[in-house]
Design a protein around this motif. Structure first.
Motif, PDB file in Angstrom:
ATOM      1  N   TYR A   1       0.953  -1.139  -0.094  1.00 27.93           N
ATOM      2  CA  TYR A   1      -0.071  -0.163  -0.112  1.00 27.93           C
ATOM      3  C   TYR A   1       0.864   1.135   0.026  1.00 27.93           C
ATOM      4  N   GLU A   2       0.600   1.985  -0.775  1.00 29.02           N
ATOM      5  CA  GLU A   2       1.351   3.438  -0.856  1.00 29.02           C
ATOM      6  C   GLU A   2       0.530   4.509  -1.304  1.00 29.02           C
ATOM      7  N   LYS A   3       0.176   5.355  -0.603  1.00 31.43           N
ATOM      8  CA  LYS A   3      -0.952   6.429  -0.562  1.00 31.43           C
ATOM      9  C   LYS A   3      -0.615   7.561   0.329  1.00 31.43           C
ATOM     10  N   ASN A   4      -0.963   8.775  -0.119  1.00 31.25           N
ATOM     11  CA  ASN A   4      -0.850   9.871   0.902  1.00 31.25           C
ATOM     12  C   ASN A   4       0.569   9.677   1.793  1.00 31.25           C
ATOM     13  N   GLY A   5       1.690   9.274   1.374  1.00 30.87           N
ATOM     14  CA  GLY A   5       2.580   9.125   2.101  1.00 30.87           C
ATOM     15  C   GLY A   5       2.923   7.979   2.954  1.00 30.87           C
ATOM     16  N   LEU A   6       1.625   7.554   3.204  1.00 26.95           N
ATOM     17  CA  LEU A   6       1.818   6.324   3.854  1.00 26.95           C
ATOM     18  C   LEU A   6       2.149   5.036   3.332  1.00 26.95           C
ATOM     19  N   SER A   7       3.220   4.188   3.686  1.00 24.13           N
ATOM     20  CA  SER A   7       3.535   2.885   3.080  1.00 24.13           C
ATOM     21  C   SER A   7       3.496   1.870   3.968  1.00 24.13           C
ATOM     22  N   LEU A   8       2.878   0.700   3.400  1.00 25.21           N
ATOM     23  CA  LEU A   8       2.426  -0.279   4.292  1.00 25.21           C
ATOM     24  C   LEU A   8       3.198  -1.661   3.438  1.00 25.21           C
ATOM     25  N   LYS A   9       4.041  -2.262   4.274  1.00 23.47           N
ATOM     26  CA  LYS A   9       4.780  -3.448   3.778  1.00 23.47           C
ATOM     27  C   LYS A   9       4.317  -4.658   4.617  1.00 23.47           C
TER      28      LYS A   9
ATOM     29  N   GLN B   1      -3.310  15.177   8.617  1.00 23.10           N
ATOM     30  CA  GLN B   1      -3.448  16.657   8.606  1.00 23.10           C
ATOM     31  C   GLN B   1      -4.880  17.141   8.600  1.00 23.10           C
ATOM     32  N   GLY B   2      -5.690  16.599   9.644  1.00 26.80           N
ATOM     33  CA  GLY B   2      -7.031  16.698   9.755  1.00 26.80           C
ATOM     34  C   GLY B   2      -7.852  16.083   8.940  1.00 26.80           C
ATOM     35  N   ALA B   3      -7.326  15.258   7.840  1.00 22.40           N
ATOM     36  CA  ALA B   3      -8.271  14.539   7.120  1.00 22.40           C
ATOM     37  C   ALA B   3      -8.156  12.941   7.406  1.00 22.40           C
ATOM     38  N   VAL B   4      -9.547  12.433   7.489  1.00 21.76           N
ATOM     39  CA  VAL B   4      -9.550  10.775   7.825  1.00 21.76           C
ATOM     40  C   VAL B   4      -9.693  10.115   6.491  1.00 21.76           C
ATOM     41  N   HIS B   5      -8.722   9.105   6.386  1.00 22.32           N
ATOM     42  CA  HIS B   5      -8.507   8.388   5.293  1.00 22.32           C
ATOM     43  C   HIS B   5      -8.950   7.028   5.598  1.00 22.32           C
TER      44      HIS B   5
ATOM     45  N   THR C   1       3.117 -16.304   9.950  1.00 24.91           N
ATOM     46  CA  THR C   1       3.056 -15.059  10.563  1.00 24.91           C
ATOM     47  C   THR C   1       3.291 -14.054   9.791  1.00 24.91           C
ATOM     48  N   VAL C   2       2.438 -13.056   9.783  1.00 24.91           N
ATOM     49  CA  VAL C   2       2.423 -11.981   8.814  1.00 24.91           C
ATOM     50  C   VAL C   2       2.628 -10.738   9.617  1.00 24.91           C
ATOM     51  N   THR C   3       3.925  -9.774   9.449  1.00 23.74           N
ATOM     52  CA  THR C   3       4.092  -8.759   9.926  1.00 23.74           C
ATOM     53  C   THR C   3       3.768  -7.615   9.145  1.00 23.74           C
ATOM     54  N   LEU C   4       2.868  -6.521   9.592  1.00 21.50           N
ATOM     55  CA  LEU C   4       2.752  -5.376   8.811  1.00 21.50           C
ATOM     56  C   LEU C   4       3.395  -4.288   9.387  1.00 21.50           C
ATOM     57  N   ILE C   5       4.169  -3.603   8.481  1.00 18.27           N
ATOM     58  CA  ILE C   5       5.082  -2.447   8.712  1.00 18.27           C
ATOM     59  C   ILE C   5       4.585  -1.322   8.121  1.00 18.27           C
ATOM     60  N   SER C   6       4.240  -0.337   8.818  1.00 16.28           N
ATOM     61  CA  SER C   6       3.580   0.986   8.304  1.00 16.28           C
ATOM     62  C   SER C   6       4.825   1.984   8.512  1.00 16.28           C
ATOM     63  N   SER C   7       4.955   2.644   7.458  1.00 19.32           N
ATOM     64  CA  SER C   7       5.694   3.855   7.635  1.00 19.32           C
ATOM     65  C   SER C   7       5.100   5.232   7.199  1.00 19.32           C
ATOM     66  N   ASN C   8       5.925   6.399   7.502  1.00 17.75           N
ATOM     67  CA  ASN C   8       4.999   7.683   7.124  1.00 17.75           C
ATOM     68  C   ASN C   8       5.931   8.707   6.671  1.00 17.75           C
ATOM     69  N   SER C   9       6.012   9.039   5.223  1.00 13.83           N
ATOM     70  CA  SER C   9       7.012   9.852   4.609  1.00 13.83           C
ATOM     71  C   SER C   9       6.528  11.234   4.458  1.00 13.83           C
ATOM     72  N   THR C  10       5.322  11.696   5.235  1.00 14.61           N
ATOM     73  CA  THR C  10       4.932  12.968   4.890  1.00 14.61           C
ATOM     74  C   THR C  10       5.393  14.015   6.121  1.00 14.61           C
ATOM     75  N   GLN C  11       5.031  15.282   6.027  1.00 12.67           N
ATOM     76  CA  GLN C  11       5.752  15.953   7.067  1.00 12.67           C
ATOM     77  C   GLN C  11       5.198  16.208   8.453  1.00 12.67           C
ATOM     78  N   THR C  12       3.903  15.401   8.390  1.00 16.07           N
ATOM     79  CA  THR C  12       3.192  15.451   9.638  1.00 16.07           C
ATOM     80  C   THR C  12       3.081  14.342  10.311  1.00 16.07           C
ATOM     81  N   ASP C  13       2.686  13.801  11.418  1.00 18.74           N
ATOM     82  CA  ASP C  13       2.664  12.524  11.824  1.00 18.74           C
ATOM     83  C   ASP C  13       1.064  12.172  11.765  1.00 18.74           C
ATOM     84  N   ILE C  14       1.098  10.738  11.365  1.00 16.34           N
ATOM     85  CA  ILE C  14      -0.479  10.233  11.042  1.00 16.34           C
ATOM     86  C   ILE C  14      -0.915   9.640  12.426  1.00 16.34           C
ATOM     87  N   THR C  15      -2.144  10.047  12.661  1.00 13.14           N
ATOM     88  CA  THR C  15      -2.435   9.556  14.034  1.00 13.14           C
ATOM     89  C   THR C  15      -3.616   8.900  13.499  1.00 13.14           C
ATOM     90  N   ASN C  16      -4.098   8.126  14.857  1.00 11.74           N
ATOM     91  CA  ASN C  16      -5.375   7.052  14.597  1.00 11.74           C
ATOM     92  C   ASN C  16      -5.193   6.125  13.942  1.00 11.74           C
TER      93      ASN C  16
END
Lengths: 879, 154
Positions: A763-771, A854-858, A783-798
């Motif tokens: 998954y690769e969208k809005n700066g969030l990538s999921l591996k 950034q205030g938007a819910v995806h 065993t599946v490990t889901l690793i998410s990282s954030n390449s945007t300039q603000t923290d991803i919450t929730n």
């Protein structure tokens, strides 16, 4: 009817007058319907019959000269045909012959002959004997012999214009056809014609058959006809049409709308049959559609009025049953009121007074009265009734409980069972009486009492209730034993006052009903015993004694063997405070285990327990190790493969690895009940919310560790190579390629964790990538490990992940490492998912990602159709 | 809704079976077998209700014949006893002091009476008189014709 036949000789006119005379009361008086089709039906037919016979006597065989009565052309035809009659054995004679058969073989012979006859008759076609033949076949069918060859005959007879043939034809259709057969399609048209027949008795046959065996297709075709008949003036047809409508709705629920408008108007009917049908119909409509239910809530006052009329009416012999006016109708109205008043304040208020009146005034000395009272109680408990009324209802049940009639006691307990959750204390008051019912001779009553007693167990009464339940267990009929045992286990687990008491209770159950407990009892009990470390000595002594006494209860023997193996040293020490000390020698213990091994009563699993236990004793005893060695070697050639394998392994332990034996045969560590082996993945197939409150289990952490190490390094690399990536797309390529490089680097340092795992970006969208990383544990577990990282300039919450897998796969989601992903790829969230794929279906997973940035819910969904595996992706593999 | 009504003798011989749900023949036979073994195994003076799968079984013995029906969970067991009793009353009135033999030799009549009393698993008429009247009228419609046909030509 004999008179009518005799009259045949006298000629046409007197017959007519006679028939009019005798049939008049039957057909004219009870209906003020001026045109009476039945009368014409018979008169028309009979006059023709007489004419035919007269003609025959006179030698004139042709019918043409006689003018048939208008509208009865076809009757004329068949009457003429009836002249040819083949005599055959009458139905009753056949029954007599079959009954006189002395053996099954003889009966079979007679029936085979008769069936051959019947077949021949059917083949001959229309000869007036068809209805008798079919009736005979129906008798043969009831005896359990095949009768499918009569199906087409039913179709033919139904199409016959004669009432006598129709009547048997329809009866046969109801018995021989079921809706899957093609023949049933063939009768749809006949039913349709008969529904608009001039005789109400023919209409009745068609209605009855439709309500009995009408398939969905038939119902769709005939629904408009039924709706028309619902508005008929004839109440005899109307009551049947209402029940037909009920059947149609049960078969084809979407046709309910067709009947809703008419149903309401049927409530103003005076005839009890129609009224009863209307109430049944409305009940059916309301149960299926909440909108209709709302609509019919307006009819509550009407229903209350009808019910009041029944309760207060003066004695009417027609509907009176043991002093109750039409209990059948009363019960159905009460049931409908229950549905209408459920969770509705207004409707409930409108019926409170009526229910109070019925509850206080109904005489319950006879079954009819009790039936009404029982229904009233159910209604009171199910609607929003006043508290006073509820007390009254529970008291009625309490009174029922003391009744001499077992049926009433049974009913009372069934009802108390329904309310035990909502009115627990009220039911608790009757505990003594209920427990007494455990001692009843009747299994049905016992079963009810057992269910209710189990529901009444609480922390306060656990000791006294358990005493009763254990007594019950030792005396109860075999079919109730397993239910009792599991009920006792549940209650003991929930309310046990102490561990010792808990163990004692389970042991008691195992000694009395060890053969009737479920398989998981053994591991559960063993787990319980290991945790109660201060009781080990006591338990092993107790179990040893039970084992010496009786080795037939498999589950008990298994637990006993296990404990002797684990705590054999405590058993041999013989110092136990809680139990009378008995000196047990090493030989005694080995004797006991050997008896279990050799007994023909022991199951393979039990022998396995016994063998392992013997082996474990080899480090817990001092003198007799050689005896153990020989026992183990004997089973090295055992025919049971499992046992043989164990024995060979233990033998090897003695011979080659004797230095490790003590370490291998150490005491088992305390088992954790919530370890993966104990949880069952019943939530598979649905999206499962990860529970953040749950602490992360140890093994998940271990599994996730190597993966996160790799990623930390990746991140460091990302930070240096590509400082801040505003555009997410290049970032992803950068990561994957660099990851490959890095893996190479790492490969030299720490090859093991990397070799097993492969990372793929899903998954690769809005700066969030999921591996995801896949790690195959065994053939079935991944065993599946889901690793998410954030390449945007603000923290991803929730940040939240939900996963779904195919039904046959079991899914277990561990807690995520957090729900905030720091900006600039400076951190990541990992979450481990355990998949168990017992059927080895192709693995698929759907992941729902939701997060705020950034205030938007995806929210997004990703489908993973194929999982990366080290074997299939050599390009990413390190070497 | 009643799912089925069975009449069987003390020896387990089926005397009447009425099914209100379409079931394949094999399943019907299985139910009949289960019911007869279950009900006949009951001791005298026990209660008249049993549990079988998700159905309530209500049975009652009248002389040598057992009347047994299967009900859904919302149905009233006590009322079912009344229904069975009402059916016996109807048979009694029709045959005049009914016995097992009447039902064996005139089983089709027993079905005709039942079809005027129950329909689609529900009660269709709560008045004994009305049922008796309509059965009588239907019989008359049938008999007037049959009697003529069985008379030899003259």
């Amino acid at each position: 009817m004999e008179n009518v036949c005799n009259l045949g000789v006298n000629g046409n006119n007197s017959l007519l007058s006679y028939i009019t005379h005798i049939l008049h009361p039957a057909f004219m008086l009870d209906k003020d319907n001026k045109t009476c089709p039945e009368l014409c039906y018979i008169l028309g037919l009979e006059s023709i019959l007489v004419k035919v016979r007269l003609n025959r006597r006179g030698g004139a065989d042709e019918l043409g000269s006689e003018q048939p009565v208008a509208g009865f052309g076809d009757w004329n035809y068949c009457a003429a045909k009836d002249k040819v009659m083949t005599p055959s054995v009458r139905l009753q004679e056949m029954i007599r012959v079959i009954r006189s058969a002395r053996t099954q073989g003889e009966e079979r012979g007679i029936i085979q002959r008769e069936c051959a006859d019947i077949r021949a008759q059917f083949r001959q076609g229309d000869n007036g004997e068809r209805s008798h033949s079919l009736a005979k076949l129906l008798y043969v069918h009831m005896l359990g012999y095949p009768a499918h060859f009569g199906q087409m005959e039913c179709v033919r007879l139904i199409a016959s214009p004669r009432y006598s043939e129709k009547r048997i034809g329809y009866l046969g259709a109801m018995m021989l056809l079921d809706e899957k057969q093609d023949a049933s399609l063939l009768i749809t048209n006949s039913i349709k014609n008969d529904l608009s027949h001039s005789s109400q008795y023919v209409q009745s046959l068609a209605l009855c058959t439709l309500a009995c065996m009408g398939s969905a297709e038939m119902c769709r075709d005939l629904a408009p006809e039924i709706e028309r008949l619902l508005r008929a003036s004839n109440s005899y047809i109307k009551k049947k049409a209402t029940l037909c409508a009920v059947h149609i709705i049960r078969k084809v629920p979407e046709l309910a709308e067709l009947f809703t408008p008419t149903a309401r108007s049927l409530l103003s009917e005076k005839n009890h049959g129609v009224l009863h049908g209307a109430v049944v119909l409305i009940t059916e409509l309301c149960e299926r559609n909440p909108d209709t239910l709302n609509q019919f809530r307006k009819a509550v006052p009407e229903l209350v009025q009808i019910m009041k009329g029944l309760v207060t009416s003066s004695y009417s012999p027609e509907h009176n049953v043991a002093g109750i006016s039409d209990p059948f109708l009363q019960v159905r109205i009460l049931r409908l009121l229950r549905i209408l008043g459920h969770n509705n304040e207004t409707a409930s208020d409108a019926m409170n007074d009526l229910l109070a009146q019925v509850a206080t005034n109904t005489d319950s000395s006879k079954t009819a009265g009790s039936a009404v009272l029982y229904e009233t109680v159910l209604t009171i408990m199910d609607i929003n009734s006043e508290s006073g009324l509820r007390v009254l209802a529970v008291n009625i049940l309490g009174r029922f409980l003391l009744n001499n009639d077992r049926n009433i006691r049974y009913i009372s307990m069934t009802s108390l069972q329904k309310i035990v959750q909502t009115d627990h204390n009220a039911v608790q008051r009757h505990r003594g009486t209920i427990v007494d019912c455990l001692k009843d001779q009747d299994t049905s009553v016992k079963r009810r009492a057992l269910e209710l007693s189990l529901a009444l167990v609480s922390a306060v009464n656990i000791r006294s209730m358990m005493k009763e339940l254990l007594i019950f267990l030792s005396t109860c009929p075999p079919e109730l034993r397993s239910q009792t045992a599991s009920g006792i286990f549940n209650a003991a687990e929930r309310y046990s006052p102490s561990k010792r008491w808990h163990i004692d209770t389970i042991l008691h159950v195992l000694t009395t009903a060890g053969g009737d407990v479920r398989d998981e009892t053994v591991p559960n009990l063993i787990q319980l015993i290991t945790t109660a470390s201060e009781l080990h000595c006591y338990t092993v002594h107790k179990l040893y004694r039970a084992l010496v006494k009786d080795i037939s209860q498999q589950s008990l023997v298994q637990v006993a063997c296990w404990c002797i193996g684990e705590y054999g040293d405590l058993l041999l020490k013989g110092e136990c405070e809680e139990i009378e000390p008995v000196q047990v020698t090493e030989d005694d213990v080995l004797d006991a285990l050997e008896t279990v091994l050799q007994s023909h009563m022991s199951s393979p699993a039990t022998r396995g327990f016994a063998l392992t236990s013997t082996m474990k004793l080899s480090t817990r005893i001092t003198d007799n190790v050689d005896r153990i060695r020989s026992i183990v070697s004997i089973y090295g050639s055992c025919i049971d493969l499992e046992l043989q394998q164990r024995a060979v392994e233990y033998n090897a332990l003695f011979k080659k690895y004797d230095h490790m034996r003590a370490a291998v045969l150490e005491r088992m560590p305390v088992m954790d009940k919530n370890s993966p082996g104990h949880t069952n993945g019943d939530t598979s197939g649905e999206i499962k919310e990860p529970d953040p409150s749950k602490p992360k289990p140890v093994e998940a952490g271990l599994l996730a560790e190597p993966a996160s190490q790799v990623c930390d390094l990746l991140d460091l690399l990302g930070g240096t190579d590509t400082p801040i990536q505003p555009n997410p797309a290049p970032a992803s390529t950068a990561t994957t390629t660099s990851s490959a490089d890095l893996l190479d680097l790492l490969g030299g340092l720490e090859p093991t964790p990397v070799l097993q795992t492969v990372t793929v970006t899903v998954y690769e969208k809005n700066g969030l990538s999921l591996k995801i990383q896949c790690d195959k544990q065994t053939e079935t577990e991944v065993t599946v490990t889901l690793i998410s990282s954030n390449s945007t300039q603000t923290d991803i919450t929730n940040f939240n992940l939900q996963a779904a897998v195919p039904k046959s796969v079991q899914l277990q989601m561990k807690a995520p490492s957090g729900n905030v992903i720091p900006a600039h790829g400076l951190g990541q969230v990992t979450q481990t998912v355990l998949l168990n794929n017992p059927n080895k279906v192709s693995l698929k997973m759907r992941i729902r990602v939701s997060y705020s940035n950034q205030g938007a819910v995806h929210q997004d969904t990703v489908q993973i159709d194929s999982f990366p595996s080290p074997a299939s992706q050599p390009s990413i593999s390190p070497l | 809704m009643m799912h089925f009504l069975l009449l069987f003798s003390r020896q387990g011989k089926l005397r009447l079976q009425k099914w209100f749900l379409p079931l394949p023949e094999r399943e019907r036979k299985k139910i009949v077998k289960d019911m007869t073994t279950m009900v006949l195994a009951r001791k005298p003076r026990t209660c008249n209700f049993l549990h079988w799968k998700d159905l309530k079984i209500v049975y009652k013995r009248y002389a040598s014949l057992y009347f047994c029906c299967g009900l859904e969970s919302q149905d009233n067991e006590l009322l079912a006893l009344e229904i069975l009793h009402r059916y016996v009353e109807l048979l009694d009135k029709y045959f005049g002091n009914v016995c097992e033999l009447d039902i064996i030799f005139n089983f089709e009549k027993a079905y005709f009476i039942l079809d005027e009393f129950l329909m689609g698993g529900e009660i269709q008429e709560t008045s004994k008189q009305s049922i008796a009247k309509s059965v009588e009228a239907s019989d008359m419609l049938q008999e007037t014709m049959e009697e003529y046909m069985s008379k030899p030509a003259f």
